[in-house]
Design a protein around this motif. Structure first.
Motif, PDB file in Angstrom:
ATOM      1  N   ASP A 134       0.923  -1.169  -0.004  1.00 26.57           N
ATOM      2  CA  ASP A 134       0.137  -0.007   0.003  1.00 26.57           C
ATOM      3  C   ASP A 134       0.800   1.098  -0.027  1.00 26.57           C
ATOM      4  N   ALA A 135       1.307   1.767  -1.285  1.00 27.60           N
ATOM      5  CA  ALA A 135       2.380   2.908  -1.351  1.00 27.60           C
ATOM      6  C   ALA A 135       1.509   3.827  -2.122  1.00 27.60           C
ATOM      7  N   ALA A 136       1.564   5.125  -1.328  1.00 28.04           N
ATOM      8  CA  ALA A 136       1.070   6.280  -1.755  1.00 28.04           C
ATOM      9  C   ALA A 136       1.492   6.777  -3.369  1.00 28.04           C
ATOM     10  N   ALA A 137       0.535   7.314  -4.264  1.00 24.36           N
ATOM     11  CA  ALA A 137       0.979   7.746  -5.311  1.00 24.36           C
ATOM     12  C   ALA A 137       1.595   9.136  -5.156  1.00 24.36           C
ATOM     13  N   THR A 138       2.667   9.563  -4.844  1.00 24.44           N
ATOM     14  CA  THR A 138       3.326  10.591  -4.870  1.00 24.44           C
ATOM     15  C   THR A 138       4.664  10.717  -5.290  1.00 24.44           C
ATOM     16  N   THR A 139       5.465  11.702  -5.269  1.00 22.47           N
ATOM     17  CA  THR A 139       6.704  11.827  -5.735  1.00 22.47           C
ATOM     18  C   THR A 139       7.747  12.054  -4.290  1.00 22.47           C
ATOM     19  N   VAL A 140       8.663  11.349  -3.986  1.00 22.30           N
ATOM     20  CA  VAL A 140       9.688  11.705  -3.096  1.00 22.30           C
ATOM     21  C   VAL A 140      11.155  11.848  -3.670  1.00 22.30           C
ATOM     22  N   ASN A 141      11.835  12.345  -2.908  1.00 23.44           N
ATOM     23  CA  ASN A 141      13.221  13.008  -3.491  1.00 23.44           C
ATOM     24  C   ASN A 141      14.440  12.041  -2.654  1.00 23.44           C
ATOM     25  N   VAL A 142      14.582  10.820  -3.227  1.00 25.05           N
ATOM     26  CA  VAL A 142      15.269   9.892  -2.322  1.00 25.05           C
ATOM     27  C   VAL A 142      16.270   9.195  -3.296  1.00 25.05           C
ATOM     28  N   ASP A 143      17.415   8.645  -2.746  1.00 24.26           N
ATOM     29  CA  ASP A 143      18.171   7.550  -3.526  1.00 24.26           C
ATOM     30  C   ASP A 143      17.868   6.262  -3.752  1.00 24.26           C
ATOM     31  N   ALA A 144      17.079   6.125  -5.033  1.00 29.03           N
ATOM     32  CA  ALA A 144      16.395   4.963  -5.190  1.00 29.03           C
ATOM     33  C   ALA A 144      17.450   3.711  -5.253  1.00 29.03           C
ATOM     34  N   ARG A 145      18.651   3.968  -5.623  1.00 28.60           N
ATOM     35  CA  ARG A 145      19.511   2.982  -5.740  1.00 28.60           C
ATOM     36  C   ARG A 145      19.850   2.401  -4.406  1.00 28.60           C
ATOM     37  N   ARG A 146      19.921   3.206  -3.308  1.00 27.28           N
ATOM     38  CA  ARG A 146      20.240   2.712  -2.001  1.00 27.28           C
ATOM     39  C   ARG A 146      19.085   2.259  -1.121  1.00 27.28           C
ATOM     40  N   LEU A 147      17.831   2.987  -1.747  1.00 29.10           N
ATOM     41  CA  LEU A 147      16.490   2.800  -0.883  1.00 29.10           C
ATOM     42  C   LEU A 147      15.906   1.461  -1.477  1.00 29.10           C
ATOM     43  N   ARG A 148      15.995   1.151  -2.751  1.00 27.73           N
ATOM     44  CA  ARG A 148      15.396  -0.064  -3.044  1.00 27.73           C
ATOM     45  C   ARG A 148      15.977  -1.479  -2.523  1.00 27.73           C
ATOM     46  N   PRO A 149      17.250  -1.646  -2.351  1.00 29.09           N
ATOM     47  CA  PRO A 149      17.663  -2.865  -1.817  1.00 29.09           C
ATOM     48  C   PRO A 149      17.305  -2.749  -0.581  1.00 29.09           C
ATOM     49  N   ALA A 150      17.359  -1.771   0.181  1.00 30.57           N
ATOM     50  CA  ALA A 150      16.912  -1.841   1.791  1.00 30.57           C
ATOM     51  C   ALA A 150      15.475  -2.180   2.152  1.00 30.57           C
ATOM     52  N   ILE A 151      14.573  -1.527   1.047  1.00 32.38           N
ATOM     53  CA  ILE A 151      13.200  -2.288   1.302  1.00 32.38           C
ATOM     54  C   ILE A 151      13.449  -3.761   0.827  1.00 32.38           C
ATOM     55  N   GLY A 152      13.911  -4.182  -0.079  1.00 36.77           N
ATOM     56  CA  GLY A 152      14.080  -5.577  -0.364  1.00 36.77           C
ATOM     57  C   GLY A 152      14.858  -6.431   0.806  1.00 36.77           C
ATOM     58  N   SER A 153      15.623  -5.814   1.521  1.00 39.07           N
ATOM     59  CA  SER A 153      16.241  -6.554   2.578  1.00 39.07           C
ATOM     60  C   SER A 153      15.133  -6.677   3.651  1.00 39.07           C
ATOM     61  N   LEU A 154      14.379  -5.667   4.044  1.00 39.27           N
ATOM     62  CA  LEU A 154      13.288  -5.847   5.014  1.00 39.27           C
ATOM     63  C   LEU A 154      12.227  -6.948   4.642  1.00 39.27           C
ATOM     64  N   ILE A 155      11.993  -6.824   3.437  1.00 41.63           N
ATOM     65  CA  ILE A 155      11.082  -7.959   3.006  1.00 41.63           C
ATOM     66  C   ILE A 155      11.612  -9.401   3.339  1.00 41.63           C
ATOM     67  N   SER A 156      12.586  -9.612   2.488  1.00 46.77           N
ATOM     68  CA  SER A 156      13.448 -10.767   2.782  1.00 46.77           C
ATOM     69  C   SER A 156      13.556 -11.174   4.096  1.00 46.77           C
ATOM     70  N   ASN A 157      13.999 -10.312   5.032  1.00 50.31           N
ATOM     71  CA  ASN A 157      13.930 -10.629   6.459  1.00 50.31           C
ATOM     72  C   ASN A 157      12.704 -11.177   7.060  1.00 50.31           C
ATOM     73  N   ALA A 158      11.536 -10.282   6.569  1.00 50.22           N
ATOM     74  CA  ALA A 158      10.220 -10.657   7.123  1.00 50.22           C
ATOM     75  C   ALA A 158       9.863 -12.279   6.556  1.00 50.22           C
ATOM     76  N   LEU A 159      10.040 -12.377   5.344  1.00 51.93           N
ATOM     77  CA  LEU A 159       9.746 -13.679   4.942  1.00 51.93           C
ATOM     78  C   LEU A 159      10.558 -15.037   5.581  1.00 51.93           C
ATOM     79  N   ARG A 160      11.782 -14.530   5.853  1.00 55.43           N
ATOM     80  CA  ARG A 160      12.668 -15.507   6.312  1.00 55.43           C
ATOM     81  C   ARG A 160      12.340 -15.995   7.744  1.00 55.43           C
ATOM     82  N   HIS A 161      12.138 -14.845   8.696  1.00 55.13           N
ATOM     83  CA  HIS A 161      12.016 -15.025   9.954  1.00 55.13           C
ATOM     84  C   HIS A 161      10.689 -14.834  10.501  1.00 55.13           C
ATOM     85  N   GLY A 162       9.977 -14.076   9.624  1.00 51.24           N
ATOM     86  CA  GLY A 162       8.612 -14.175  10.053  1.00 51.24           C
ATOM     87  C   GLY A 162       7.447 -15.202   9.847  1.00 51.24           C
ATOM     88  N   GLN A 163       6.066 -15.141   9.959  1.00 57.85           N
ATOM     89  CA  GLN A 163       5.052 -15.843   9.631  1.00 57.85           C
ATOM     90  C   GLN A 163       4.166 -15.184   9.067  1.00 57.85           C
TER      91      GLN A 163
END
Length: 247
Positions: A134-163
Motif C-alpha cells: 500500500d504505497a501512496a501515489a506521490t513523488t519523493v526525493n530519495v536515492d532509489a539505488r540505495r533505498l530499493r535494496p533496503a526495502i528488499g532486505s526488510l521484506i526478505s527478513n520478514a519472509l525468512r524469519h516471520g510468519q
C-alpha cells in the motif's frame, strides 16, 4: 604553550593544541571502529568457511550418490553466496557513512516500492504467504539505488524469519517518507531489539540460518544517510520495522 601568558600568539597556540587533541581523538575512534569491524568480519566469516571445509572433507573422504552429492553442492553454493553477500555488503556499509554518498532524485513512491517488492512476490507465493503493498501515489526525493535494496532486505527478513502475511506501507507527508514492513509471528526476541540494527547481529534463533547479520545494519545506514531513522518493534500479532526518512 606557556600558561601564564594571554597574548594573541598564546591563544592561537592553545586553539591549535585543542584542535590537534580533537583530531587525535577522532583518529583513535576511527582506528577502534576499524579494529572492531575487522574482528567482527573475521568472526562472521569463520562459520561459512568451517561449513565449506566440513562439507568438502566429507564429500572427498567417502563415496556419495548423485542425490547426496547434489545436496552437498547446494549447501556449498549457499555458503559461497553468503560469503559473496558479506563481501558486497561491507563496502556498501562503509560508503554509507554519511549523506554525502547518496544521490537524491525525484522518484514515484508507488513505483519504487513496487519494484523493490517484485522480486519477493514469487518467494512469498511459494511459501503460501501473502505479500501486499500500500504505497501512496506521490513523488519523493530519495536515492532509489540505495533505498530499493533496503526495502528488499526488510521484506526478505520478514519472509525468512516471520510468519503469515507480510504488508508493506509507504506514505510521504511534509517532507518525510514513512515506510513500514509488518509481518505476523513471534516477533523479535526482546533482548535482540536494542541491537537489531548493529552489524553482524542476529537473533539467537537465526544464528544458523541464512544471512550475514548485515541486512538490518544496511537498512539503518540507508536511513541515516537520508537523514532518518530505522526502528524495529514487536506488535501483539508479530513485528514491524519502520523507516522514517527525509524526502
Amino acid at each position: 604553550m606557556p600558561e601564564d601568558r594571554d597574548d594573541e600568539i598564546t591563544r592561537l597556540g592553545h586553539t591549535l593544541n585543542q584542535m590537534l587533541d580533537r583530531l587525535e581523538a577522532s583518529a583513535e575512534r576511527e582506528r577502534e571502529r576499524e579494529r572492531r569491524l575487522v574482528a567482527d568480519a573475521s568472526h562472521e566469516l569463520r562459520t561459512p568457511r568451517s561449513l565449506l571445509r566440513a562439507e568438502l572433507d566429507v564429500a572427498l573422504h567417502r563415496p556419495r550418490g548423485a542425490d547426496e552429492l547434489t545436496e552437498t553442492l547446494r549447501s556449498v553454493d549457499a555458503e559461497v553466496q553468503r560469503l559473496i553477500d558479506l563481501s558486497n555488503a561491507l563496502p556498501d556499509l562503509e560508503e554509507l557513512g554519511s549523506s554525502e554518498h547518496i544521490a537524491r532524485s525525484p522518484e514515484d513512491l508507488a513505483e519504487l516500492v513496487g519494484t523493490a517488492v517484485f522480486a519477493a512476490l514469487r518467494v512469498a507465493e511459494r511459501a503460501g504467504r501473502s505479500l501486499t503493498v500500500d504505497a501512496a501515489a506521490t513523488t519523493v526525493n530519495v536515492d532509489a539505488r540505495r533505498l530499493r535494496p533496503a526495502i528488499g532486505s526488510l521484506i526478505s527478513n520478514a519472509l525468512r524469519h516471520g510468519q503469515g502475511d507480510v504488508r508493506v506501507t509507504a506514505s510521504a507527508t511534509e517532507g518525510r517518507l514513512r515506510l513500514t514492513v509488518t509481518n505476523e509471528g513471534p516477533g523479535f526476541p526482546t533482548e535482540f531489539l536494542p541491537c537489531a540494527f548493529d552489524r553482524f547481529t542476529r537473533a539467537e534463533a537465526s544464528r544458523t540460518s541464512e544471512g550475514s547479520g548485515l541486512g538490518l545494519a544496511f537498512v539503518a545506514a540507508v536511513a541515516a544517510a537520508h537523514g532518518g531513522t530505522a526502528r524495529a518493534e514487536n506488535t501483539p500479532t508479530g513485528s514491524v520495522v519502520t523507516l522514517d526518512l527525509a524526502c
